[in-house]
Every structure is written in C-alpha cells, then in structure tokens.
Design a protein around this motif. Structure first.
Motif, short mmCIF file in Angstrom:
data_model
loop_
_atom_site.label_atom_id
_atom_site.label_comp_id
_atom_site.label_asym_id
_atom_site.label_seq_id
_atom_site.Cartn_x
_atom_site.Cartn_y
_atom_site.Cartn_z
N LYS A 24 0.58 -1.10 -0.07
CA LYS A 24 0.19 0.02 -0.05
C LYS A 24 0.83 1.17 0.15
O LYS A 24 0.62 2.19 -0.78
CB LYS A 24 -0.87 0.09 1.18
N CYS A 25 1.94 1.04 0.83
CA CYS A 25 2.74 2.42 0.67
C CYS A 25 3.57 2.63 -0.60
O CYS A 25 3.70 3.68 -0.86
CB CYS A 25 4.12 2.09 1.89
N PHE A 32 8.43 -4.13 13.99
CA PHE A 32 7.82 -4.84 12.93
C PHE A 32 6.51 -4.25 12.35
O PHE A 32 6.33 -4.46 11.32
CB PHE A 32 7.49 -6.42 13.48
N LYS A 33 6.09 -3.38 13.00
CA LYS A 33 4.91 -2.42 12.60
C LYS A 33 5.32 -1.34 11.84
O LYS A 33 4.26 -0.75 11.41
CB LYS A 33 4.07 -2.10 13.85
N LEU A 89 3.94 3.52 8.89
CA LEU A 89 4.34 4.43 7.58
C LEU A 89 3.14 4.79 6.78
O LEU A 89 2.77 5.62 6.38
CB LEU A 89 5.39 3.79 6.93
N CYS A 90 2.15 3.63 6.44
CA CYS A 90 1.20 3.71 5.57
C CYS A 90 -0.03 4.80 6.50
O CYS A 90 -0.43 5.46 5.76
CB CYS A 90 0.51 2.37 5.62
N THR A 91 0.11 4.51 7.61
CA THR A 91 -0.91 5.19 8.41
C THR A 91 -0.38 6.80 8.23
O THR A 91 -1.44 7.67 8.05
CB THR A 91 -1.18 5.08 9.91
N MET A 92 0.77 7.11 8.55
CA MET A 92 1.23 8.47 8.35
C MET A 92 0.99 8.83 7.09
O MET A 92 0.55 10.18 6.78
CB MET A 92 2.83 8.49 8.73
N LEU A 93 1.34 8.29 5.86
CA LEU A 93 1.33 8.81 4.61
C LEU A 93 -0.15 9.09 4.18
O LEU A 93 -0.56 9.94 3.28
CB LEU A 93 1.97 7.57 3.61
#
Length: 496
Positions: free
Chosen positions: A43-44, A165-166, A171-175
């Motif tokens: 997703k990222c 490990f998360k 990163l995805c949540t931030m982006l």
C-alpha cells in the motif's frame, strides 16, 4: 494492472519473492504477521509511486543509526522496508524521508538526537513534504515522548523498540492520514521476523537471537526500554542463517543483550552453547561471532564449544564495568572482582589465541580512587585487546541516578585518563604478539584513508590493512601481519 495477489493465501517463505505491485490492497489486511506488514508495504508502494510521479523524481529515504549492533540490525530492517516501499536509499539527511533509530544508553546520545532534529527542522521548512520519523530505545522513555510532543512538532512518526515490525503499517497510516503518528508499546512478548532487510554488507550479517534484558544493572536503562528477555526459536534462527548463507553471507553475528541467557523462556529450552553447535553445522558458513556475554552466567560448556569450534571467532566481549567488588555490588552485576578474573584467565588458558575485549565505566556513584585502582589491576591481569571505556552517565529512572555520592567531574576525569592509559598500554602489548604471523582475514571494504589498501578483520576482530583491490571484498585471504600500530596491523597478502 489487475491486483490479484491475496496475501492471506501466501506461504510465509514466499513473501519475499512476491510482486508487491500486484498485491490486492483494496481488501482488508491480513490479521496475522508478517503477512499484514507486507500488505502495508504494498500500500505504501502505491502512495510513494504517486508522490514520485507528482514531483517528477524518485523519493529518497535516509536511515541514521545511533547505538549498538542490535540498533544497526534494526536499521537494516527499516532500510529494507523503505526500499521495498519504493524509496531510493540515500545517506543524505536532506532526503524526503529521514528516520533516526535512536539509542538512550547515555544522555549524550539523547542530546545528539535533539541537536540533529534542529537541523532536520530547518530542512523541512525548505521541503514541506519531507517526513521525519524517530524510533528505537530513546522513544521508550515517557519524558522523551513528552518533550518531542511539546518541542518537536515537525516529527511525523514516532515508535519504539517493541513494535519495530509494525513500521510498514505505521508508515502507511502516516502517509494516508497526513498526521503525526505515535505508537509506543510498554512491553511485548511478540517476535516478528521475516521482514525485508537491506544489509550493509553482502558477506556478513547480524542476526537477532533474543530481545530484551532481565539483569537490571543499576546504571542501565536497557531493561526499561527493551523489555524482558524473549528468545527466538532455534529453528527460526538456523533457518535465517541458512538463507543468509545461500545469499552469500560467510560471517554471522548472533545478537542479544546477554546471549548467555538465550533459550531460558523457550518451551523446549535450548541454551546458547547448543545453538552455537547447531549453527556450526551449516555448510558454507565460515565465521560465527556473538555479543554480548554477561560474566555472571558464562558457562564452562560455552568455553568448551568455543575451544572446539572451527568457526566461532576467537573474540569474546566480556564487560567488566568495574574492578571493585564494592562497586560491582552497587551496580548489581552479581559477580566479584575475583570471580571475573578467574573466569577471564580460565578462558585465556582454554583458548590461548582468544582476544578479550570489555566495557568499563568510570565515575559510578561512590567510586573512589582506590576503586579505580582495582579496575586498573583487573586490566593489568586480564590484558584486554581493547576496551570501550565510558564516563558514567546518569540515566533518569535507574537506581544509580538516585544514589548519593555522585563523583565530582574532576575526579572522574582523572580516573578515566588513568584507566584509558592502562587499557592502551596492555592492548598494544597483546595485539603486538601477532606480529609476523600469517592469519586469515575477512576482507570488508576499501580503506577510507588510502584507496590502495583494503581493510579486513582477523578472527579475533583485530583490523588489518593491506594492498589489494575491491575484487577481494567478502573473501577470506591469508595476510602476513607486518607492522603493528597499536590496535591494528599493516600487512600483505600471502599466496600459500
């Protein structure tokens, strides 16, 4: 392109081979690891690609490591995830994404991070889409998190040691959200491996065999930020070593805060000596290193395994911290000066060609000049090949920070200088014993100061510089040790 790969149906050993551009990210993510994190990497990857197209150039990511070998290994995982997410690796801290993997063993490590954040703030003002992340041990301190919230509002992502490990999910949540993400766990018994790794060296690698620490030395904050000891299963460790060897790795370093405690919390206990025996059986693996060993539980069995081994390197890092039994008790080290000396000299007798290195703290609360003399006496008896000598750093939250009789700075400096001189003298004496010998060297890199020289390491961890070219990197070659320069040698390759 049609997205048709459902990660829920992929075997774990196949995750690293899948085409992430074909992962279905429109369905819900898997609820099991590490598949869930590969979903978020995919997703990222879409978001990074979209931003890259908008800017008309690649997005760059820089991973900066503070601290120990375990932090360095964690940073390889962070870099591997970022690269798989579509970022181009960079060593420039003006990159589009900068992550600091922090250390908090000493206060000056924290101050270095705060200083570097000031620089990043000025960069972000020039480049508003820049993202900044902080992780690692320093982030497990509540006071640090409060300070960052209050004074460093430009930091976009903060997480700790237990949930590294998360990183893809965070990163995805931030982006996606465009908001700051903070995710700190107090503790965990969860271990998730098999995530992407971008190794610094193709021919050698660190491997985490355990996490956390149960020792609670009175000066040390590590148990509070890394949590309790958790050992990985030997099956998973050995499988990882086998995969690395297939990928060209010839030397591995087994990592843990105290490797001698390995296996104590496993359902079917396997001790560290047993793990080493199994690792040595792996074909193609040439060298095995490990750190760190706590003197209180270094067993005769481990000494015997090292003595008999053809692959375990002739180097043991055995932290002393102080030579004074009184100070050792205040440090909660659980051994005496005499016990430490007996152990070190036993190792010297059983494995005569071993190099012993150590850690020493000067200026612990209540330390007197007589205590420093006790430390110097141990150095003279053990004769270390090298020692990492530190001035005591007061860490809030540890028992030692509340102790009375904090040592005046001038006295600490005097004691430190005396200890350092003794270490240097005895180390030169020990390292010089190898002069004229021909020994195998693992070639690691081109020498930074002289491009006509290559740099490598002996089994005992001594650095050697010698004429050669980059084609030798990753190979083990025989080198005659011609000139001893204190802690390193100049040599020449010998064709036997």
């Amino acid at each position: 392109m049609d997205f048709y790969i459902d990660l829920k149906n992929i075997a774990q050993e196949e995750l690293k081979q899948i085409n992430l551009d074909r992962v279905n990210v429109n369905c819900s993510p898997p609820d099991f690891e590490p598949h869930r994190q590969y979903y978020f990497i995919a997703k990222c990857r879409q978001m990074v690609k979209s931003e890259s197209e908008r800017l008309g150039r690649p997005l760059y990511a820089c991973t900066v490591t503070f601290g120990c070998q375990m932090n360095a290994r964690d940073s390889e995982k962070l870099a591997g995830i970022l690269e798989l997410a579509g970022y181009v690796p960079s060593e420039d801290e003006t990159a589009d994404f900068v992550i600091y993997n922090t250390c908090t063993v000493r206060d000056n490590a924290n101050q270095r991070v705060y200083g570097r954040l000031g620089f990043l703030n000025s960069m972000k003002k020039k480049n508003p889409h820049m993202k900044i992340a902080l992780c690692g041990c320093m982030m497990q301190e509540a006071s640090v998190i409060e300070k960052i919230k209050k004074s460093y509002g430009f930091v976009d992502l903060i997480f700790g040691t237990h949930n590294i490990f998360k990183f893809p999910e965070l990163l995805c949540t931030m982006l996606e959200s465009g908001r700051r993400v903070i995710d700190i766990w107090k503790d965990t018994d969860q271990i998730v491996e098999d995530l992407p790794v971008e190794r610094k060296y193709a021919f050698k690698s660190g491997i985490n065999i355990m996490f956390g620490c149960n020792n609670f030395c009175s000066y040390c904050i590590v148990p509070y930020v890394r949590g309790r000891e958790r050992s990985r299963s030997p099956k998973d460790i050995l499988r990882e070593i086998e995969c690395l060897v297939k990928d060209g790795v010839v030397e591995i370093m087994l990592l843990g805060q105290n490797v001698n405690s390995y296996g104590k919390n496993l359902e079917e206990p396997v001790n560290f000596a047993g793990l080493l025996r199994e690792a040595e059986k792996i074909e193609g693996l040439e060298r095995i290193r490990f750190m760190t060993s706590h003197p209180k539980d270094l067993s005769d069995e481990l000494i015997e395994v090292m003595k008999e081994s053809k692959k375990i390197c002739r180097h043991l890092h055995l932290p002393l911290q102080s030579g004074s039994t009184r100070i050792l008790k205040a440090m909660n080290r659980r051994y005496t000066k005499e016990q430490y000396i007996d152990l070190a000299l036993k190792i010297r007798r059983e494995i005569p060609d071993i190099a012993i290195t150590t850690d020493i703290i000067v200026g612990f609360p209540g330390e007197t000049p007589e205590d420093v003399e006790e430390t110097i006496d141990v150095i003279k008896q053990v004769k270390y090949e090298n020692a990492f000598t530190f001035i005591y750093s007061k860490r809030t939250g540890t028992p030692a920070a509340a102790m009375e009789n904090q040592v005046p700075e001038r006295a600490v400096k005097e004691g430190f200088d005396r200890v350092l001189r003794t270490v240097q003298d005895t180390a030169r004496e020990r390292v010089a014993l190898l002069q004229g010998k021909v020994l195998p060297v693992l070639v690691e890199e081109r020498n930074e100061q002289d491009s006509s020289l290559m740099t490598g390491r002996l089994s005992n961890n001594t650095l050697v510089h010698f004429p050669g070219d980059a084609s030798l990197i990753g190979k083990i070659v025989d080198v005659r040790l011609e000139e001893c320069h204190g802690f390193y040698y100049l040599g020449r390759i010998v064709n036997l």
